[in-house]
Design an enzyme around this catalytic site. Structure first.
Site, PDB file in Angstrom:
ATOM      1  CG  ASN A 260      15.876 -21.257 -21.444  1.00  0.00           C
ATOM      2  OD1 ASN A 260      16.297 -20.222 -20.929  1.00  0.00           O
ATOM      3  ND2 ASN A 260      15.529 -21.320 -22.711  1.00  0.00           N
TER       4      ASN A 260
ATOM      5  CD  GLU B  43      20.908 -11.412 -25.268  1.00  0.00           C
ATOM      6  OE1 GLU B  43      20.725 -12.637 -25.356  1.00  0.00           O
ATOM      7  OE2 GLU B  43      20.895 -10.788 -24.195  1.00  0.00           O
TER       8      GLU B  43
ATOM      9  CD  GLU C 164      17.447 -11.724 -27.395  1.00  0.00           C
ATOM     10  OE1 GLU C 164      16.719 -12.552 -27.971  1.00  0.00           O
ATOM     11  OE2 GLU C 164      18.279 -11.039 -27.993  1.00  0.00           O
TER      12      GLU C 164
ATOM     13  CB  CYS D 123      13.482 -18.631 -26.548  1.00  0.00           C
ATOM     14  SG  CYS D 123      15.223 -18.510 -27.012  1.00  0.00           S
TER      15      CYS D 123
HETATM   16  P1  NAD Z   1       9.741 -15.505 -16.997  1.00  0.00           P
HETATM   17  O1  NAD Z   1       9.266 -14.393 -17.852  1.00  0.00           O
HETATM   18  O2  NAD Z   1       8.787 -16.167 -16.092  1.00  0.00           O
HETATM   19  O3  NAD Z   1      10.946 -15.014 -16.044  1.00  0.00           O
HETATM   20  C1  NAD Z   1      12.117 -14.455 -16.581  1.00  0.00           C
HETATM   21  C2  NAD Z   1      12.829 -13.660 -15.515  1.00  0.00           C
HETATM   22  O4  NAD Z   1      12.037 -12.537 -15.154  1.00  0.00           O
HETATM   23  C3  NAD Z   1      13.097 -14.424 -14.205  1.00  0.00           C
HETATM   24  O5  NAD Z   1      14.377 -14.060 -13.745  1.00  0.00           O
HETATM   25  C4  NAD Z   1      12.021 -13.899 -13.286  1.00  0.00           C
HETATM   26  O6  NAD Z   1      12.366 -13.963 -11.920  1.00  0.00           O
HETATM   27  C5  NAD Z   1      11.911 -12.461 -13.731  1.00  0.00           C
HETATM   28  N1  NAD Z   1      10.646 -11.778 -13.442  1.00  0.00           N
HETATM   29  C6  NAD Z   1       9.422 -12.317 -13.278  1.00  0.00           C
HETATM   30  N2  NAD Z   1       8.510 -11.341 -13.084  1.00  0.00           N
HETATM   31  C7  NAD Z   1       9.176 -10.166 -13.149  1.00  0.00           C
HETATM   32  C8  NAD Z   1       8.792  -8.808 -13.046  1.00  0.00           C
HETATM   33  N3  NAD Z   1       7.531  -8.449 -12.832  1.00  0.00           N
HETATM   34  N4  NAD Z   1       9.737  -7.857 -13.186  1.00  0.00           N
HETATM   35  C9  NAD Z   1      11.021  -8.186 -13.419  1.00  0.00           C
HETATM   36  N5  NAD Z   1      11.454  -9.465 -13.520  1.00  0.00           N
HETATM   37  C10 NAD Z   1      10.535 -10.439 -13.385  1.00  0.00           C
HETATM   38  O7  NAD Z   1      10.435 -16.539 -17.992  1.00  0.00           O
HETATM   39  P2  NAD Z   1      11.025 -17.977 -17.647  1.00  0.00           P
HETATM   40  O8  NAD Z   1       9.873 -18.878 -17.342  1.00  0.00           O
HETATM   41  O9  NAD Z   1      12.133 -17.844 -16.689  1.00  0.00           O
HETATM   42  O10 NAD Z   1      11.676 -18.403 -19.039  1.00  0.00           O
HETATM   43  C11 NAD Z   1      10.968 -18.925 -20.096  1.00  0.00           C
HETATM   44  C12 NAD Z   1      10.672 -17.861 -21.125  1.00  0.00           C
HETATM   45  O11 NAD Z   1      11.888 -17.231 -21.523  1.00  0.00           O
HETATM   46  C13 NAD Z   1      10.074 -18.429 -22.401  1.00  0.00           C
HETATM   47  O12 NAD Z   1       9.018 -17.607 -22.825  1.00  0.00           O
HETATM   48  C14 NAD Z   1      11.232 -18.370 -23.391  1.00  0.00           C
HETATM   49  O13 NAD Z   1      10.842 -18.304 -24.736  1.00  0.00           O
HETATM   50  C15 NAD Z   1      11.944 -17.141 -22.950  1.00  0.00           C
HETATM   51  N6  NAD Z   1      13.343 -17.150 -23.398  1.00  0.00           N
HETATM   52  C16 NAD Z   1      13.719 -16.318 -24.414  1.00  0.00           C
HETATM   53  C17 NAD Z   1      15.027 -16.345 -24.896  1.00  0.00           C
HETATM   54  C18 NAD Z   1      15.472 -15.452 -26.024  1.00  0.00           C
HETATM   55  O14 NAD Z   1      16.674 -15.299 -26.208  1.00  0.00           O
HETATM   56  N7  NAD Z   1      14.580 -14.860 -26.796  1.00  0.00           N
HETATM   57  C19 NAD Z   1      15.962 -17.202 -24.311  1.00  0.00           C
HETATM   58  C20 NAD Z   1      15.547 -18.031 -23.266  1.00  0.00           C
HETATM   59  C21 NAD Z   1      14.234 -17.994 -22.815  1.00  0.00           C
END
Ligand code: NAD
Length: 488
Positions: free
Chosen positions: A153, A462, A250, A284
């Site tokens: 995002n 962060e 995060e 998020c």
């Molecule tokens: P996601 O969990 O699907 O993927 C995040 C990252 O993890 C990607 O780079 C993905 O390739 C990688 N990944 C996937 N499976 C993995 C594994 N088994 N081991 C290691 N890496 C792996 O999340 P998304 O769909 O990319 O993003 C949306 C989510 O991110 C939402 O839940 C949102 O709330 C959260 N988010 C949190 C923050 C925060 O600061 N708290 C900020 C932005 C987004």
């Protein structure tokens, strides 16, 4: 039609082809156009990168904080110089509106390099007086090789928020952007090299879950800083546990925004719209559970509905667009499924929640901002993270009741309170179990203020000087000035 470009890994100060021989395609979610063919890192690519990052760490950690800071601040000014070019890349990768990206993505990333570049020369330990014949001091030392894994995002912002404090503290970094938004991490690597960063200090590995798993489970990587969903976060934590790594998590949220009856109603509506519809709701910390006091509920909804219906869903590259494309067709289906579910569960869809066809972007994933009223706390639309432009509004009667309802969630990323009553604002915020709270505003994240979650929304913080604590380890040094006491 032009051929899609190649996008490489970035290892040891230069672009690198993947040893794995694999690649994947990166698409523009608003148009369906192929943007690039991306090299995919396999296990041997991770091994090669760890070797480069170890060598990079030795050189970088031997430099003074002043020297490191100068390079990071130079990177900040290069990010600012290329602001529009980087913003356009971000828009093509994510589908978010160009009206947002220069400030929310690029400036925010540059802020991190400027801020932590400024702090790099001031990383220090403490002194402990132990009487006349001894003292102790502590040293803040880098961890070694840190890895960052990012969500789609805010691709560049996430890369910068992790990399700037990691590098300021003297670590090297291996960053894996989301496979859906791979481009700007490589641009950041090029900028850091141009700013004078030694080779091997910042490396980019491309790929999805498999590549992420190789990184998170690699025994020689000392820390994982992860941004993504709670379920993936749990897997990354389990992988990191195998070699007892430091972690920052995060994760997702389902945050409450509480609007008391004495609120300035137009400000509260503005905040609710920012908290749900900015970046098509793909944020998020969004305040997706909006609790409105019953005495102002109907007036609030009337204003909210008319202002939301005036929002422009459109081509992300058009500066007049407010709501861009969701990240993918799969994600679009997921969000639409929640809209159907909300109706089935008995919530009332006041506005939006429909597929929108945008001229010139017919293959995009556009949805009009959705507002549900008559929601109940136990509905799935009020409990689960949707990560799209879907707002659930509930009414409440008294303070204690709304605090209990707001806290009744496994998440704890953020919360907001609107009221003109100062005592109530601080009293309520003190009882909310969330890492970041806003009074009379929502979703502002200045670089000098810590950001992170309570409960399952995260571990660590962060931004702000405190982020340096999460990228360093503390060594205690006892110093004897007198004789050694010994009874033998
Ligand atoms: P996601 O969990 O699907 O993927 C995040 C990252 O993890 C990607 O780079 C993905 O390739 C990688 N990944 C996937 N499976 C993995 C594994 N088994 N081991 C290691 N890496 C792996 O999340 P998304 O769909 O990319 O993003 C949306 C989510 O991110 C939402 O839940 C949102 O709330 C959260 N988010 C949190 C923050 C925060 O600061 N708290 C900020 C932005 C987004």
């Amino acid at each position: 039609m032009s051929r899609p470009k190649k996008l490489s890994l970035y290892i040891d100060g230069k672009a690198a082809k993947a040893i794995s021989g694999k690649s994947f395609t990166n698409f523009n979610p608003a148009t369906g156009a192929k943007l690039s063919e991306v090299e995919q890192a396999g296990r041997r690519d991770v091994e090669k990168t760890v070797v480069a990052a170890r060598a990079g760490f030795r050189e970088w950690s031997a430099m003074t904080g002043k020297e490191r800071g100068r390079i990071l601040r130079k990177a900040a000014s290069l990010l600012r110089e290329r602001r529009m070019e980087l913003a356009e890349i971000e828009v093509r990768d994510t589908g978010k509106p160009i009206a947002e990206a220069p400030e929310a993505d690029i400036d925010s990333g540059a802020d991190a390099f400027e801020f932590f570049g400024g702090l790099a020369a001031d990383i220090k330990g403490g002194h402990h007086d132990l009487g006349e014949t001894a003292f102790a001091y502590t040293r803040r030392e880098p961890l070694g090789i840190c890895a960052g894994i990012g969500a789609w995002n805010y691709p560049l912002q996430i890369a910068c928020w992790k990399t700037a404090p990691a590098l300021a503290a003297g670590n090297s970094m291996i960053f894996k952007p989301s496979e859906l938004t791979p481009t700007n991490a490589v641009r950041l690597a090029e900028i850091l090299t141009e700013a004078g960063l030694p080779k091997g200090v910042f490396n980019v590995l491309q790929g999805g879950a498999e590549t992420g798993h190789y990184i998170a489970s690699h025994p020689e990587i000392d820390k994982i800083s992860f941004t993504g969903s709670v379920p993936t976060g749990r897997q990354v934590l389990a992988d990191a546990a195998s070699s007892v790594k430091h972690v920052t998590m995060e994760l997702g949220g389902k945050s409450p925004l509480i609007v008391f009856d004495d609120s300035q109603i137009h400000n509260a509506v503005s905040a609710a719209m920012n908290a749900n519809f900015y970046t098509q709701g793909e944020i998020c910390s969004n305040g997706t559970r909006v609790y409105v006091h019953e005495d102002i509920h109907d007036a609030f909804i009337a204003i909210l509905k008319s202002r939301t219906e005036a929002m422009v869903v459109g081509d992300p590259m058009d500066p007049d667009t407010h709501v861009g494309s969701l990240i993918s067709a799969d994600h679009f289906e997921k969000v639409m499924e929640y809209v159907r579910l909300g109706i089935e569960e008995g919530a009332y869809l006041v506005s939006g929640g429909e597929k929108v066809t945008v001229k010139g972007c017919e293959k995009g994933n556009f949805i009009s901002p959705a507002i549900f009223t008559a929601c109940q706390d136990d509905m799935r639309i009020c409990r689960e993270e949707i990560f799209g432009p879907v707002m659930s509004v509930m009414s409440f009667r008294d303070e204690e009741e709304v605090i209990n309802r707001a806290n009744d969630t496994e998440f704890g990323l953020a919360a907001g309170v609107f009221t003109q009553n100062l005592s109530r604002a601080h009293r309520v915020v003190a009882k909310l179990r969330a890492g970041t709270c806003w009074i009379n505003n929502y979703n502002l994240t200045p670089v000098g203020v810590p950001f992170g979650g309570y409960k399952q929304s995260g571990i660590g913080r962060e931004n702000a000087a405190v982020a340096l604590d999460h990228f360093t380890q503390l060594k205690s040094v006892y110093v004897e000035l007198g004789d050694v006491d010994c009874s033998y």
